[in-house]
Design a protein around this motif. Structure first.
Motif, PDB file in Angstrom:
ATOM      1  N   PHE A  19       0.856  -1.187   0.000  1.00 21.18           N
ATOM      2  CA  PHE A  19       0.000   0.000   0.000  1.00 21.18           C
ATOM      3  C   PHE A  19       0.890   1.234   0.000  1.00 21.18           C
ATOM      4  CE2 PHE A  19      -2.951   3.192   1.701  1.00 21.18           C
ATOM      5  CZ  PHE A  19      -4.055   2.948   0.895  1.00 21.18           C
ATOM      6  N   PRO A  20       0.490   2.292  -0.734  1.00 21.78           N
ATOM      7  CA  PRO A  20       1.339   3.482  -0.818  1.00 21.78           C
ATOM      8  C   PRO A  20       1.498   4.196   0.531  1.00 21.78           C
ATOM      9  CG  PRO A  20      -0.359   3.492  -2.526  1.00 21.78           C
ATOM     10  CD  PRO A  20      -0.702   2.398  -1.581  1.00 21.78           C
ATOM     11  N   GLU A  21       2.465   5.093   0.569  1.00 21.56           N
ATOM     12  CA  GLU A  21       2.670   5.906   1.763  1.00 21.56           C
ATOM     13  C   GLU A  21       1.394   6.679   2.098  1.00 21.56           C
ATOM     14  OE1 GLU A  21       5.764   9.284   3.497  1.00 21.56           O
ATOM     15  OE2 GLU A  21       5.955   8.604   1.428  1.00 21.56           O
ATOM     16  N   VAL A  22       1.076   6.740   3.386  1.00 20.07           N
ATOM     17  CA  VAL A  22      -0.093   7.476   3.866  1.00 20.07           C
ATOM     18  C   VAL A  22       0.380   8.814   4.445  1.00 20.07           C
ATOM     19  CG1 VAL A  22      -1.989   7.500   5.537  1.00 20.07           C
ATOM     20  CG2 VAL A  22      -1.404   5.382   4.331  1.00 20.07           C
ATOM     21  N   VAL A  23      -0.332   9.884   4.140  1.00 17.29           N
ATOM     22  CA  VAL A  23       0.062  11.219   4.576  1.00 17.29           C
ATOM     23  C   VAL A  23      -0.579  11.531   5.927  1.00 17.29           C
ATOM     24  CG1 VAL A  23       0.148  13.660   3.979  1.00 17.29           C
ATOM     25  CG2 VAL A  23       0.154  11.931   2.162  1.00 17.29           C
ATOM     26  N   TYR A  24       0.243  11.756   6.935  1.00 17.07           N
ATOM     27  CA  TYR A  24      -0.231  12.208   8.250  1.00 17.07           C
ATOM     28  C   TYR A  24      -0.180  13.729   8.235  1.00 17.07           C
ATOM     29  CZ  TYR A  24      -0.322  12.869  13.345  1.00 17.07           C
ATOM     30  OH  TYR A  24      -0.632  13.264  14.620  1.00 17.07           O
ATOM     31  N   CYS A  25      -1.359  14.373   8.277  1.00 11.25           N
ATOM     32  CA  CYS A  25      -1.432  15.815   8.023  1.00 11.25           C
ATOM     33  C   CYS A  25      -1.113  16.687   9.237  1.00 11.25           C
ATOM     34  CB  CYS A  25      -2.824  16.171   7.507  1.00 11.25           C
ATOM     35  SG  CYS A  25      -3.220  15.430   5.905  1.00 11.25           S
ATOM     36  N   ALA A  26      -1.339  16.187  10.439  1.00 13.61           N
ATOM     37  CA  ALA A  26      -1.106  17.003  11.630  1.00 13.61           C
ATOM     38  C   ALA A  26       0.346  17.456  11.691  1.00 13.61           C
ATOM     39  CB  ALA A  26      -1.466  16.209  12.885  1.00 13.61           C
ATOM     40  N   GLY A  27       0.549  18.752  11.924  1.00 15.52           N
ATOM     41  CA  GLY A  27       1.901  19.294  12.028  1.00 15.52           C
ATOM     42  C   GLY A  27       2.489  19.757  10.710  1.00 15.52           C
ATOM     43  N   LYS A  28       1.829  19.456   9.599  1.00 19.96           N
ATOM     44  CA  LYS A  28       2.304  19.901   8.288  1.00 19.96           C
ATOM     45  C   LYS A  28       1.530  21.125   7.831  1.00 19.96           C
ATOM     46  CE  LYS A  28       3.668  15.288   6.551  1.00 19.96           C
ATOM     47  NZ  LYS A  28       3.265  14.466   7.709  1.00 19.96           N
ATOM     48  N   THR A  29       2.150  21.963   7.018  1.00 17.30           N
ATOM     49  CA  THR A  29       1.443  23.107   6.448  1.00 17.30           C
ATOM     50  C   THR A  29       0.558  22.629   5.296  1.00 17.30           C
ATOM     51  OG1 THR A  29       3.137  23.615   4.783  1.00 17.30           O
ATOM     52  CG2 THR A  29       3.426  24.578   6.989  1.00 17.30           C
ATOM     53  N   LYS A  30      -0.403  23.459   4.926  1.00 17.83           N
ATOM     54  CA  LYS A  30      -1.273  23.121   3.801  1.00 17.83           C
ATOM     55  C   LYS A  30      -0.459  22.938   2.523  1.00 17.83           C
ATOM     56  CE  LYS A  30      -3.948  26.683   4.421  1.00 17.83           C
ATOM     57  NZ  LYS A  30      -5.020  27.698   4.201  1.00 17.83           N
ATOM     58  N   GLU A  31       0.524  23.806   2.338  1.00 15.80           N
ATOM     59  CA  GLU A  31       1.343  23.739   1.132  1.00 15.80           C
ATOM     60  C   GLU A  31       2.129  22.435   1.072  1.00 15.80           C
ATOM     61  OE1 GLU A  31       0.080  27.707   2.019  1.00 15.80           O
ATOM     62  OE2 GLU A  31       1.236  26.298   3.264  1.00 15.80           O
ATOM     63  N   GLN A  32       2.653  22.001   2.204  1.00 19.43           N
ATOM     64  CA  GLN A  32       3.391  20.741   2.248  1.00 19.43           C
ATOM     65  C   GLN A  32       2.484  19.556   1.934  1.00 19.43           C
ATOM     66  OE1 GLN A  32       4.920  21.045   6.222  1.00 19.43           O
ATOM     67  NE2 GLN A  32       6.894  21.902   5.566  1.00 19.43           N
ATOM     68  N   ILE A  33       1.299  19.558   2.530  1.00 22.17           N
ATOM     69  CA  ILE A  33       0.356  18.458   2.313  1.00 22.17           C
ATOM     70  C   ILE A  33      -0.070  18.384   0.856  1.00 22.17           C
ATOM     71  CG2 ILE A  33      -1.947  17.573   2.881  1.00 22.17           C
ATOM     72  CD1 ILE A  33      -1.501  18.960   5.679  1.00 22.17           C
ATOM     73  N   VAL A  34      -0.385  19.530   0.265  1.00 21.08           N
ATOM     74  CA  VAL A  34      -0.794  19.559  -1.139  1.00 21.08           C
ATOM     75  C   VAL A  34       0.322  19.023  -2.034  1.00 21.08           C
ATOM     76  CG1 VAL A  34      -1.362  21.075  -3.080  1.00 21.08           C
ATOM     77  CG2 VAL A  34      -2.466  21.424  -0.863  1.00 21.08           C
ATOM     78  N   ALA A  35       1.559  19.452  -1.787  1.00 18.05           N
ATOM     79  CA  ALA A  35       2.686  19.007  -2.612  1.00 18.05           C
ATOM     80  C   ALA A  35       2.903  17.499  -2.494  1.00 18.05           C
ATOM     81  CB  ALA A  35       3.953  19.759  -2.201  1.00 18.05           C
ATOM     82  N   ILE A  36       2.801  16.964  -1.280  1.00 14.32           N
ATOM     83  CA  ILE A  36       2.978  15.529  -1.075  1.00 14.32           C
ATOM     84  C   ILE A  36       1.858  14.746  -1.751  1.00 14.32           C
ATOM     85  CG2 ILE A  36       3.039  13.679   0.645  1.00 14.32           C
ATOM     86  CD1 ILE A  36       4.294  15.763   2.579  1.00 14.32           C
ATOM     87  N   MET A  37       0.626  15.207  -1.572  1.00 11.20           N
ATOM     88  CA  MET A  37      -0.516  14.526  -2.182  1.00 11.20           C
ATOM     89  C   MET A  37      -0.419  14.529  -3.704  1.00 11.20           C
ATOM     90  SD  MET A  37      -2.791  13.333   0.069  1.00 11.20           S
ATOM     91  CE  MET A  37      -4.424  13.386  -0.677  1.00 11.20           C
ATOM     92  N   GLU A  38      -0.047  15.671  -4.288  1.00 16.59           N
ATOM     93  CA  GLU A  38       0.100  15.743  -5.740  1.00 16.59           C
ATOM     94  C   GLU A  38       1.161  14.761  -6.229  1.00 16.59           C
ATOM     95  OE1 GLU A  38      -0.804  19.675  -8.053  1.00 16.59           O
ATOM     96  OE2 GLU A  38       0.589  20.134  -6.420  1.00 16.59           O
ATOM     97  N   ASN A  39       2.255  14.683  -5.505  1.00 16.73           N
ATOM     98  CA  ASN A  39       3.335  13.786  -5.883  1.00 16.73           C
ATOM     99  C   ASN A  39       2.878  12.329  -5.853  1.00 16.73           C
ATOM    100  OD1 ASN A  39       5.916  12.059  -4.968  1.00 16.73           O
ATOM    101  ND2 ASN A  39       6.598  13.797  -6.193  1.00 16.73           N
TER     102      ASN A  39
END
Length: 253
Positions: free
Chosen positions: A50-70
């Motif tokens: 299963f792919p990497e799961v993004v834990y959003c707490a502690g991350k900025t919106k910009e970081q989360i968006v960039a990781i999700m897009e990738n």
């Protein structure tokens, strides 16, 4: 890229259907992509299924968006982000319009293709206040391709509510029990079934609950056999573990 896709790529190179340079370009980002603030692990699908799961707490919106897009651009599987606020979701949705937000679970999901529904996981909550953690477990397990059923508000304060649902308890391949207060429900369920029980203590409760510590200790000290315990409020961890158990013995095509 999963193992099947990797094999197809290598065969395509071998058969000269694509050039070696094109094959190398596709493989170059397989281990991970370095975004500066995050190293997105694209090899996890191969290692763990299963792919990497993004834990959003502690991350900025910009970081989360960039990781999700990738992740969306590099994976053909469902993508999951946990502990996300609606504000974070709205930022993600601007770049990934097909992202879906699950309010109670605080999860963002990008669904890909026809969904598998393997086995049978039952998620049980002791009280209504425990449902957000239970929903995190549900969404996690569903995203990973499992058939999931809910059984909510069946705590030991009214044990007849649980006992009236014995058919559901017996039908499940693995059970997740989510409880706060004193956390006794996991022991009760494990004493009724012959399947693995994953206990999830929650921080729901009055002062002496100590933010879920009392439920955690009760579950760790369970006299019932077959109980495993994850961390306080860790619905994601329970859903992931339940998925691994649920698919044991199955051969994937």
């Amino acid at each position: 890229m999963n193992e099947k896709k990797l094999r197809q790529l290598l065969i395509s190179i071998q058969n000269k259907e694509i050039s070696i340079d094109e094959g190398i370009a596709r493989l170059k980002g397989l281990p991970f992509d370095d975004l500066g603030f995050a190293k997105v692990d694209h090899h996890r699908q191969l290692r763990q299924g299963f792919p990497e799961v993004v834990y959003c707490a502690g991350k900025t919106k910009e970081q989360i968006v960039a990781i999700m897009e990738n992740l969306v651009n590099k994976s053909e599987n469902n993508i999951l982000a946990t502990r996300a606020s609606r504000e974070v979701y709205e930022a993600v949705a601007k770049k990934i319009p097909d992202a879906v937000y699950y309010e109670l679970a605080r999860a963002i999901v990008v669904w890909r293709g026809e969904q598998e529904k393997r086995g049978h996981i039952l998620v049980i909550s002791a009280g209504t206040s425990d449902i957000p953690v239970a929903e995190e477990a549900v969404i996690t397990a569903e995203v990973m391709g499992n058939r999931v059923e809910r059984l909510y508000d069946t705590g030991v304060a009214g044990i007849h509510r649980l006992l009236s649902q014995k058919e559901k308890l017996f039908a499940a391949r693995v059970l997740i029990v989510v409880a706060g207060m004193e956390g006794a429900l996991a022991s009760v369920v494990a004493g009724l079934v012959d399947k693995p029980v994953i206990a999830v203590p929650t921080s729901v409760g009055y002062g002496a609950n100590f933010g879920g510590l009392s439920a955690l200790l009760t579950m760790l000290n369970s006299c019932a056999s077959g109980v495993g315990v994850v961390n306080i409020d860790n619905g994601f961890g329970a859903g992931y573990l339940a998925s691994l158990i649920n698919r044991l013995g199955e051969v994937e095509s």
